[in-house]
Write an enzyme that holds these catalytic residues in place. Structure first.
Site: not given
Lengths: 444, 177
Positions: A106, A206, A209, A214, A364
């Protein structure tokens, strides 16, 4: 789905064991929006992203849409991006420069302070008693730390500086360098079908990991990270930290000869020269501890949903999109005084490794989706998850480093600390309660 | 070729040759023949996929983002080499088991440029990626290529991809387009 949830039963008091419903359940998620996202300090912007008067960007706080803008007075304001009249989205651009924001429905207009500036035909169609000021957009409480702008909807939350606590001291390692740090945008965005906490926890602590998840990318990139390839060794000299309100990080420091980062070729040399030249300056400015951390690779998170990597130089926000979906927003983190060539080189590394087609990022995303999706099984969902690595080895306020510290770097102390903060927020009715509980835990 | 004006459409036979180059390239990428594909790139390749932003029409900043701004790919030959090497390590868990990828290349146009050995080639692609049990993604993009003729063979010297999503709606864009 799950009625009468008792959050205390879903995360063990020490954070080491979790019920999988916290990563899956719609009721838990709705409670998170209310108790975590609507009460925490959330990342909104960085000065460099909206440098001029009238510059704006649109973002999210939890699932609340907000406009962040630099007003005529140079001050940054943030307010809901939803019209007070019938609720329509006001601004559909991701960024730009505007003096005001006009709703498509509006034509209601709002200034760069979020206050209503025009209601077409107001005098003819609304009674004199109409309270126009009540139509101003709901403001966000905005504070910034070294040019990094955060917002909260909760007036009773501690100041941003208190909320950061010791994390601010650690952030200064790269934010309080001469000239400061900045983010390069606009952010890249990608949707992943995973619970937001899996990402925040992965970044908060982490290290474990990295050598496995990786492995392929590390093998190709080589350099100082090769030592952790295939999880054959924990990173030498790495430490883990967790601060009062759930923030935390890992850091693996280098030496005078070893520079842990993943920049390559010419940019790697520029980066190392830069660190070599900056370290004595920081030693003078911030002391030995942070000068050591300056030449380190870091992964960290600020509770609840902001994460970063140093030595890769990414800055991320995990925007929740329901219990099983997250939108990953990524910027590049650089020092303002770096030469332009180095800044662009860092941007390139960040995009190549942790961007939407990043050679590490994809690994990931796949794991986080798997972590989330197996909980669709009724029996699987009933199996608890574990984060007991290094449990009991945490020490508070060592002589060298403030806050909770633990070794080795392969550790889940920071994840447990993050989950304890989450548990406290989910079960506490007020910030007074949260502060009391967290202070008690973090008191030596 | 030297008499051909920049921007003029190439004749039928040359068009066929260029289209065959793109189709063959598509087949190589769909079947993970990355080394043969790499052999069709020039040493100075720029493989670039900038990001898209929602901007008001009056906003004069370039969109997609220009060079020296955010991108998904901004690769030179070494970057592409790294991506291929990563794949060849046998440690890239996310591509094992492999994805199923198929692309349709269409709307091919080839134009002369001001360099007699180079053509501007435009094409659109629809790429279907199917992973694991039931993960599906559709990617749609326009490509602005520069092809270079070296000793009678065509090579890809530049690929600028205009990708038609703001938020990338699958978990990653780790696929050459």
């Amino acid at each position: 789905m799950t009625k009468n949830l008792n959050i205390n039963d879903l995360v063990r008091a020490d954070g080491g064991v979790q019920d999988r419903r916290i990563y899956w359940d719609e009721d838990v998620y709705q409670m998170e929006l209310e108790r975590v996202f609507a009460r925490s300090w959330l990342f909104l912007a960085q000065d460099s992203l909206i440098p001029e008067k009238g510059d704006f960007l649109t973002t999210f706080m939890g699932q609340d849409r907000v406009i962040v803008t630099r007003g005529e007075d140079g001050q940054v304001k943030a307010f809901l991006n939803a019209c007070s009249h019938r609720g329509n989205i006001i601004c559909r651009a991701d960024s730009g420069n505007a003096k005001n924001f006009v709703c498509n429905y509006h034509g209601w207009a709002y200034g760069s302070d979020g206050r209503v500036s025009d209601i077409p035909l107001q005098d003819e169609i609304y009674p004199k008693s109409f309270d126009r000021s009540a139509m101003d957009l709901r403001q966000v409480r905005v504070e910034s730390y070294r040019g990094f702008i955060f917002g909260t909807f909760d007036d009773s939350a501690p100041s941003l500086s208190d909320y950061l606590g010791e994390m601010g001291w650690y952030f200064d390692t790269f934010m309080d360098v001469p000239g400061g740090s900045e983010l390069l945008g606009p952010p890249t965005k990608v949707r992943v079908k995973a619970n937001w906490k899996f990402f925040a926890e992965n970044f908060v602590g982490d290290f474990y990991h990295a050598g496995w998840t990786h492995a392929a990318a590390i093998k190709v990139i080589g350099g100082p990270l090769m030592g952790i390839l295939g999880n054959q060794a924990t990173p030498q000299g790495a430490m883990q930290f967790g601060t009062k309100y759930g923030h935390g990080f890992n850091a693996a420091p280098g030496t005078d000869e070893v520079f842990p980062h993943i920049h390559q070729g010419h940019i790697a040399e520029m980066w190392e020269d830069w660190v070599r030249q900056r370290t004595p300056v920081l030693k003078e400015r911030l002391g030995d501890e942070r000068a050591t951390l300056y030449n380190a690779i870091w992964d960290g998170s600020m509770f609840p949903n902001t994460s970063f990597l140093r030595g890769i130089d990414t800055w991320k926000v995990w925007q929740p999109r329901g219990p099983r979906e997250v939108e990953v927003w990524t910027w590049t983190l650089v020092e303002r005084d770096m030469p332009e060539e180095l800044k662009q080189g860092i941007r390139h590394t960040n995009e190549k490794t942790f961007g939407v087609a990043g050679i590490l990022e994809g690994d990931d995303g796949e794991n986080m989706e798997g972590n989330t999706q197996t909980a669709e099984g009724f029996i699987t969902r009933d199996q608890p998850l574990n984060a007991e690595m290094g449990i009991g080895w945490e020490q508070l306020d060592s002589d060298v480093f403030p806050s909770m510290m633990s070794e080795p770097g392969d550790n889940e102390a920071a994840q447990r600390n993050f989950l304890r903060m989450w548990r406290t927020m989910m079960t506490s009715d007020s910030w007074d309660e949260i502060m009391a509980s967290r202070s008690k835990e973090h008191k030596k | 070729m030297s008499t051909n004006k920049p921007g003029a459409i190439v004749p039928l036979e040359l068009h066929y040759e260029i289209q065959s180059f793109l189709f063959r390239e598509a087949r190589m990428l769909d079947s993970e023949q990355f080394r043969p594909w790499q052999a069709t790139l020039t040493d100075d390749i720029h493989y670039w996929l900038p990001i898209r932003e929602n901007r008001f029409r009056k906003d004069k900043r370039p969109e997609p983002t220009p060079e020296n701004s955010s991108s998904v790919y901004n690769d030179d030959y070494t970057d592409i080499e790294h991506r291929i090497q990563r794949f060849e390590t046998g440690l890239a868990w996310i591509e094992d088991p492999p994805s199923r990828i198929r692309r349709i290349v269409s709307n091919v146009e080839a134009e002369y440029t001001d360099n007699e050995n180079e053509l501007n080639v435009f094409s659109n692609i629809i790429l279907y990626r199917n992973r694991r049990q039931d993960e599906e993604a559709w990617f749609v993009a326009a490509r602005r290529d520069r092809l270079r003729n070296v000793d009678g063979a065509w090579y890809l010297a530049r690929r600028h991809i205009v990708f038609d999503q703001h938020v990338v709606l699958d978990e990653n864009l780790s696929v050459f387009m």
